[in-house]
Structure formats: C-alpha cells, structure tokens
Design an enzyme around this catalytic site. Structure first.
Site, PDB file in Angstrom:
ATOM      1  N   GLU A  15       0.808  -1.214   0.000  1.00 58.74           N
ATOM      2  CA  GLU A  15       0.000   0.000   0.000  1.00 58.74           C
ATOM      3  C   GLU A  15       0.847   1.273   0.000  1.00 58.74           C
ATOM      4  O   GLU A  15       0.313   2.379   0.068  1.00 58.74           O
ATOM      5  CB  GLU A  15      -0.929   0.000   1.213  1.00 58.74           C
ATOM      6  CG  GLU A  15      -1.923  -1.156   1.196  1.00 58.74           C
ATOM      7  CD  GLU A  15      -2.965  -1.095   2.309  1.00 58.74           C
ATOM      8  OE1 GLU A  15      -2.835  -0.212   3.195  1.00 58.74           O
ATOM      9  OE2 GLU A  15      -3.909  -1.900   2.279  1.00 58.74           O
TER      10      GLU A  15
ATOM     11  N   GLY B 294      -6.621  -0.570  15.444  1.00 59.74           N
ATOM     12  CA  GLY B 294      -7.048  -1.549  16.429  1.00 59.74           C
ATOM     13  C   GLY B 294      -8.438  -1.355  16.983  1.00 59.74           C
ATOM     14  O   GLY B 294      -8.827  -2.083  17.909  1.00 59.74           O
TER      15      GLY B 294
ATOM     16  N   THR C 234      -9.253   5.130  16.613  1.00 62.11           N
ATOM     17  CA  THR C 234      -7.835   5.062  16.246  1.00 62.11           C
ATOM     18  C   THR C 234      -7.520   5.964  15.057  1.00 62.11           C
ATOM     19  O   THR C 234      -8.335   6.152  14.151  1.00 62.11           O
ATOM     20  CB  THR C 234      -7.424   3.619  15.928  1.00 62.11           C
ATOM     21  OG1 THR C 234      -8.406   3.025  15.074  1.00 62.11           O
ATOM     22  CG2 THR C 234      -7.328   2.804  17.209  1.00 62.11           C
TER      23      THR C 234
ATOM     24  N   ASP D 229     -19.060   1.887  11.224  1.00 61.93           N
ATOM     25  CA  ASP D 229     -17.642   1.876  10.869  1.00 61.93           C
ATOM     26  C   ASP D 229     -17.344   2.924   9.805  1.00 61.93           C
ATOM     27  O   ASP D 229     -16.559   2.696   8.889  1.00 61.93           O
ATOM     28  CB  ASP D 229     -17.199   0.480  10.391  1.00 61.93           C
ATOM     29  CG  ASP D 229     -15.692   0.384  10.187  1.00 61.93           C
ATOM     30  OD1 ASP D 229     -14.956   1.136  10.832  1.00 61.93           O
ATOM     31  OD2 ASP D 229     -15.253  -0.429   9.355  1.00 61.93           O
TER      32      ASP D 229
ATOM     33  N   HIS E  86     -10.682 -15.536   5.139  1.00 63.93           N
ATOM     34  CA  HIS E  86     -10.798 -16.548   4.087  1.00 63.93           C
ATOM     35  C   HIS E  86     -12.066 -16.414   3.249  1.00 63.93           C
ATOM     36  O   HIS E  86     -12.199 -17.124   2.243  1.00 63.93           O
ATOM     37  CB  HIS E  86     -10.729 -17.948   4.704  1.00 63.93           C
ATOM     38  CG  HIS E  86      -9.394 -18.290   5.274  1.00 63.93           C
ATOM     39  ND1 HIS E  86      -8.303 -18.601   4.497  1.00 63.93           N
ATOM     40  CD2 HIS E  86      -8.971 -18.367   6.567  1.00 63.93           C
ATOM     41  CE1 HIS E  86      -7.261 -18.867   5.275  1.00 63.93           C
ATOM     42  NE2 HIS E  86      -7.634 -18.729   6.539  1.00 63.93           N
TER      43      HIS E  86
ATOM     44  N   MET F 154      -0.752 -16.755   9.988  1.00 62.22           N
ATOM     45  CA  MET F 154      -1.985 -17.369  10.493  1.00 62.22           C
ATOM     46  C   MET F 154      -1.809 -17.742  11.963  1.00 62.22           C
ATOM     47  O   MET F 154      -0.862 -18.434  12.319  1.00 62.22           O
ATOM     48  CB  MET F 154      -2.341 -18.612   9.685  1.00 62.22           C
ATOM     49  CG  MET F 154      -3.606 -19.296  10.184  1.00 62.22           C
ATOM     50  SD  MET F 154      -4.092 -20.713   9.183  1.00 62.22           S
ATOM     51  CE  MET F 154      -5.435 -21.375  10.187  1.00 62.22           C
TER      52      MET F 154
END
Length: 698
Positions: free
Chosen positions: A90, A203, A263, A328, A628, A667
């Site tokens: 990014e 976070g 945040t 959000d 996933h 993971m």
C-alpha cells in the site's frame, strides 16, 4: 534485523550493472538536508517526493509536466524491482535526489537507486509473524518518512523505527503501544513536522482507545500524546477536550472498558501558515452504538476531523462527519488542503471523502462546515443540514431489523488516496461499493468468543452480524472526478471491481491510477479519456507518485494486491509478488513475467459428517470469515479461499488451526479456544459448502 547493503560489494555491483554509483555520503547529504522547510520548498517545483502525499497539503498534485497528454502514450518501463512480498503493498514511495525509499508488507523498507532500480539496502523490522492476528486488514504499510538523514517507518507491531538513510542501520526504536495486552497495530505513514514524528495506531475493531503521538525525530523520546476519546470518567481527564467529549458518551455501558475506539490509522495533513495538524479519527469500539453508548450521543471524537497544534498536541477544533457512528464510517480517509473560491470568497478549506459517502468541504482555519454532498448512493442519510449534521434515515440505526447500509463498512472511499488538481479544479476519488447487510449481534459480549459472533474468536468486538439476509446492491468501483465547489460529478471511469488504487494528478493534465484487475492507467484529467495503460503483475491498491532526475520525469507505482477487501477477493488471476514499477517516456525495459492463481479447482473428497455443517458455520463466522471469505464463492485474494484449498490441507486442518503450521505466514494458532471437535465441524462446513456450490454449478 536484516541489512542487504553490503557496503562496497553492493556499490560495486551497482556500478557494474548501471555505471551509476550512489555513495552513502551522497545519500547522507541528500536526506540530511530534509527538514520541514525543505518539504515546504519542494512544493515550488516537486522534483522530489518528500512526504506521503507529496506536500503537507497532501494534494498528490505534481507540478512536473515532462509527461503530458501529448506524450503519455510513449511511456515505457524504465525498471521494476521485486519486493519479495505476497501480501498487500500500500506504500507511496519517497524519492530524494534520485534515491527511493519504499515499504512493503510486514513493514520492510527498501532503499533503491530511483533511476535504475538497483537495491541499496533493505531494513527488516522483524515483525513477529503471529502479530498478523492483531490487525484487521492485512500486514500492510503505507509508507515511510524522511527527515534529517533518517528514514522512519511505523512497523506493523507498533514500533516506530528510525533508520540511517545512508546505510540502512537502525538509529533508534520506540514503542508506540501503551498497552501490549491489547491489539494495537501501525500501518500508516509517519508525518514529520518541526522535528516531531507523528503517528497513530490501528485496532478499534479489537477494543482499544485511540490516540496520536509525537516523537522527537532525533532521539525517539515521546513528546506528546493526544487521545481521541475519553477514558474512565471516574478518573481525571487528560485535558478539557476529553472532558467535553465525555459529555457525548453514555457511561452506563462503561464504554472505556472496550476502549471506545477512535484510532488514528491513516489521514493527516498540515498547514504550515496556520500551524495546524489535521488528523482523521476512526470508528467506535464496539462498532454498534447501541452497545457502546446505549443512550445515544455523538461520541466525540469518533468519525471526526480534529485540528491540533503540532508543537504541543493541544486541541484546537473539530468537525464530526458522522455523529454517533455505528457503521464503521471512519474519517481516516485522505484529507486534502486547498484554497477555493466559494460564493465569490476565497476560503482556506480542507476536503475529505470518507467512508460514509459524502464529500466534505470544511474551513480549515476554524472547522466551520461549508458543504457536504453524496458522491455515491447513500441510504444511511439523505443530506446534511446547514448546521453540518446529517439528516439520517432512522432505519439505519435499527436495533431489531437488519439494514443494508450503503455505503457499507468497506466505505464509499477507503484509505486509497485521492488527489486534487488546481488546474482542473477537480478531486479524483477511488469510489466504490461493497454490499453488506448488518444487524445487531444479540449475543455480543466484550472480548468473548461466541459461535456466530463475527470474528469474536480473533478478538474482534463489533456487536454486529453481517449478511443474515442477502444484500440487494451490487459491487462497483470507479474513478470519480469531482468538482468540490459545485459539489458534483464531472466524469467517471468504470471498473470491474471495487478496491482500486489511489490516484496521482499532474500539471501535464493527467490522472494516474492502478486498478483491481491489474492495470496501470493514465487519463486526461479534464475529460477522463483513457490515454495509456499497461498490465502489471497483480491488482493494485497503492497510489502512484512522480519525480524528476536530470530533467527526466518518472512515474512510479508499488504493486501488490491485498488490504481488507483484497484478503478474500480479487479481480484478476495475476498473483505476482509485490513489485515496484517505474516508467518514463521512451523506457525500453521488459515487463516482468507474472504468476497466475493455481487455485482453479473446487475442494472435493474430504470426508465429513453432514450433521456438523451447521455448527461448523457458527465456528467459521467467529474465527475465519474476514480472512478466508465464504468457502467456494471465489478462489480468494491474498489469503486462500478454503473452498479452493488442497484436500490434504483441509483434511489435516488441525495442523494449521491447533498446531500453528501457518504461523510463519501470519496465520494464528487457535488452540486457546478451539478443539478437535470444532475443527471437524469447520472441515464439514468448508467441504459441505464447496459441495453445495459445485452441485449448483453443474
């Protein structure tokens, strides 16, 4: 820590390959001359790219005009460089006098000869792989900062590193996380103002309290810290701003126990004349205001733009884009400063197109609301009143019924930078839509793993369930040219997918953007005509930049598919590792080969008990969904879709879930809260869903 400089060996190799040598002394002199005034003065010519958004105003408009609408079709590859990364890239590179500094995933910093692409050094902050589970949105990094001979990177694990620009050797390292029992991360690019390195954290999904911090650029000592939301009201407030903010929160739910959120994980800008730092503040923790602040309230300073004194961290003013955010709708998206003539008067403004779908023009001297208009469809609110507050759709805050929020939590515009061209008067926005239906999670409890509670097994604290009913909207992505004075669309370029890269605009009357389907494109900035494009090695999420050396203009873009949407979706089968591409007129380098996805066959043949499928769904939603995706609906993004996995992997899922076979790739282990029985249920859901999709497609 990894150093790939090799002093004389590396320099001799560079000389042999390119007959061009950049010595450490040259790098030291070039970067050593960078301070606040140098960043300001660069804006008179833009030959270098010294700040994340080019200048402190973050316009991403370059005055370079060596590449124009007349010759952009002659662009060719000057060089490309492999970042050895298969997760999201990014970053916007920084260029100082022919030296490039660019970060890749896992916050690894590469120093390159910007003219040839030859590697000078690599700095690895050694982020622990298991730290990947502490962040929502991929192990990404948006870029570095340079100042007084040093390169600064905010590593994913929350440590701020100062690196000697000439050698790649660490100078100092500071811990920006005040409580390491909580899931804070850092992904944004630092900004440096008057000797202070300013950085926030991510976070809010996990249950943290937001803040922004300033560190001494020379020593790494903490200079000041400003919190974005109030703490426990039974304790003394840090300042009057927190006392004011606390009046907008309902203490009955003890919001401070979930941190409150807020945040500061991306957007900043700076006005050197007003000496004001502008920060964009994120979402609440939990997302759902019914659970966070049951009696309502604006919940300052969530989803707000806040102006601070960068020397002291003192609060000056704020404007809240989304009062009482429950969707959000972060305000951490790109902030641009400009002077605009509005109703016959020149105004010092800031502009933002945050997640909520409205384009804002705000007086940057005092925070006065000027205008806000939707740049995409919005169902949560219809308009803004003269008081600067949204006119909401009451159904959007339903506590009982699912509601398809448009834009969704992915945002009408996410972190991908936009740009502003003062010649055309237009802002170029990576606009998008990703459908979601959200509904209150009746079983949510703070930091509690519960089946079906979205990603609760990973520590997420959302308070919502998603897509309990199917969305009606369809995904889209387009490049939008927006007139910020008239507050209307001028032109657009349609794409096949959301999650396209950031934009760059130039005095050559051009706009550059990379796309989710793996193209790098140049447009006429005035009318949107496509003038040039080239395929690259994967989907693009980062923003391009441009710079000049020895009278030649170059355009550079870092390529590497990823980010929160890119973890589980993609629009091209090209999946080449992260790579930096640099173009110039007449460039003749060969484009590199690219890999294609090997996930071509639906999962078959894994034995399971059909009675376990429903229970497996509940476990999957609370632990696996946002990385996933839904098994078998597609073959995945930067992370594999398990419905297209190898049968041996799924049959032996316990090795990955309970034994940590994938920890080296980021993971996490789940043996702390999952057991063998639940692993079997997961296997049943994954294979059962793949079987159902396969049968439906026959």
């Amino acid at each position: 820590m990894k150093y790939v400089f090799g002093a004389a060996i590396a320099l001799c190799a560079t000389q042999a390959m390119s007959e061009r040598v950049i010595t450490p002394d040259e790098i030291r002199a070039a970067v050593g001359a960078i301070d606040t005034q140098a960043i300001v003065e660069n804006d008179t010519h833009d030959r270098n790219w010294l700040n994340y958004g080019l200048n402190y105003a973050e316009t991403r408009y370059s005055q370079l005009n060596g590449i124009t609408t007349d010759n952009v079709g002659e662009l060719g590859l000057a060089w490309s460089y492999g970042l050895e990364s298969r997760r999201g890239v990014e970053a916007t590179p920084i260029v100082v006098d022919g030296v490039m500094f660019v970060s890749a995933s896992w916050s690894i910093v590469h120093a390159l000869d910007a003219v040839t692409g030859e590697q000078l050094w690599v700095y690895d902050p050694e982020v622990p792989p298991e730290f990947a589970s502490k962040g929502c949105c991929d192990v990404v990094n948006r870029g570095v900062a340079v100042y007084d001979g040093k390169v600064y990177v905010a590593a994913y694990d929350g440590y701020l590193h100062a690196i000697d620009a000439a050698t790649g050797v660490q100078v100092w390292k500071a811990d920006t996380i005040e409580n390491r029992e909580l899931s804070y991360t850092s992904t944004g690019a630092p900004r440096i103002i008057n000797g202070k390195v300013i950085i926030g954290n991510g976070g809010a999904e996990y249950g943290v309290r937001g803040y922004v911090s300033a560190y001494d650029a020379e020593t790494g000592e903490l200079d000041w810290r400003w919190y974005t939301v109030p703490g426990n009201p039974e304790k003394p407030f840090e300042n009057d701003a927190m006392r004011m903010a606390a009046e907008t929160w309902d203490p009955s739910a003890k919001y401070w126990e979930a941190g409150g959120g807020g945040t500061v994980w991306d957007a900043m800008a700076y006005d050197e004349e007003l000496n004001l730092l502008y920060i964009g503040v994120g979402n609440g923790s939990p997302w759902n205001r019914h659970l966070r602040s049951p009696a309502g309230g604006d919940n300052l300073f969530l989803a707000s733009i806040v102006a601070l004194n960068p020397d002291t961290g003192d609060y000056v003013w704020h404007y809240q884009n989304t009062p009482g955010d429950t969707w959000d709708y972060t305000s951490t998206q790109h902030i641009i400063l400009a002077d605009l003539e509005i109703e016959g008067e020149m105004r010092q403004v800031l502009m933002q197109a945050p997640k909520n779908g409205f384009f804002y023009v705000i007086d940057r001297a005092n925070g006065e609301f000027i205008s806000a208009e939707p740049f995409v469809e919005t169902t949560w609110a219809s308009a803004y009143g003269e008081n600067g507050r949204p006119i909401e759709n009451p159904a959007a805050r339903s506590k009982e019924e699912p509601f398809e929020t448009v834009p969704s939590a992915y945002g009408a515009h996410n972190w991908h930078p936009m740009s502003y061209n003062p010649d055309t008067g237009l802002v170029y926005i990576p606009a998008q839509g990703v459908p979601l239906v959200q509904s209150t999670d009746p079983n949510w409890e703070l930091n509690s793993h519960k089946p079906l509670s979205t990603m609760s097994g990973m520590g997420w604290n959302l308070g919502y369930l998603f897509n309990a009913i199917a969305p009606e909207a369809t995904p889209f992505g387009h490049l939008l040219a927006w007139d910020p004075v008239a507050q209307k669309e001028v032109w657009r370029a349609e794409y096949v997918s959301p999650w396209n890269g950031g934009t760059l605009t130039t005095a050559g009357n051009l706009v550059f953007q990379g796309t989710a389907d793996g193209r790098f494109i140049a447009y006429d900035a005035t009318n949107g005509d496509t003038l040039w494009q080239v395929p690259v090695t994967s989907g693009v999420v980062a923003a391009p930049m441009t710079w000049e050396r020895d009278g030649v203009q170059y355009v550079t873009i870092a390529v590497g598919w990823g980010g929160v949407y890119g973890l589980m979706q993609r629009a091209t089968e090209r999946v080449g590792p992260g790579r930096v591409f640099t173009f110039r007129v007449g460039g003749t380098a060969e484009m590199p080969d690219f890999g294609t996805s090997e996930r071509t066959e639906l999962l078959t043949g894994v034995a399971y008990n059909p009675d376990d499928v429903a229970d497996g769904l509940a476990v999957y939603v609370s632990n696996c969904l946002f990385c996933h995706g839904v098994p078998g609906v597609n073959n995945g993004g930067a992370i594999p879709n398990l419905g297209y996995s190898n049968a041996d992997v799924i049959a032996n899922a316990g090795d990955w879930i309970l034994e940590g076979a994938g920890v080296h790739n980021g993971m996490p282990r789940f043996d702390g809260h999952l057991n063998d029985r639940e692993v079997k249920q997961l296997i049943a859901f994954i294979q059962g869903t793949a079987d159902a999709i396969g049968a439906a497609g026959q």
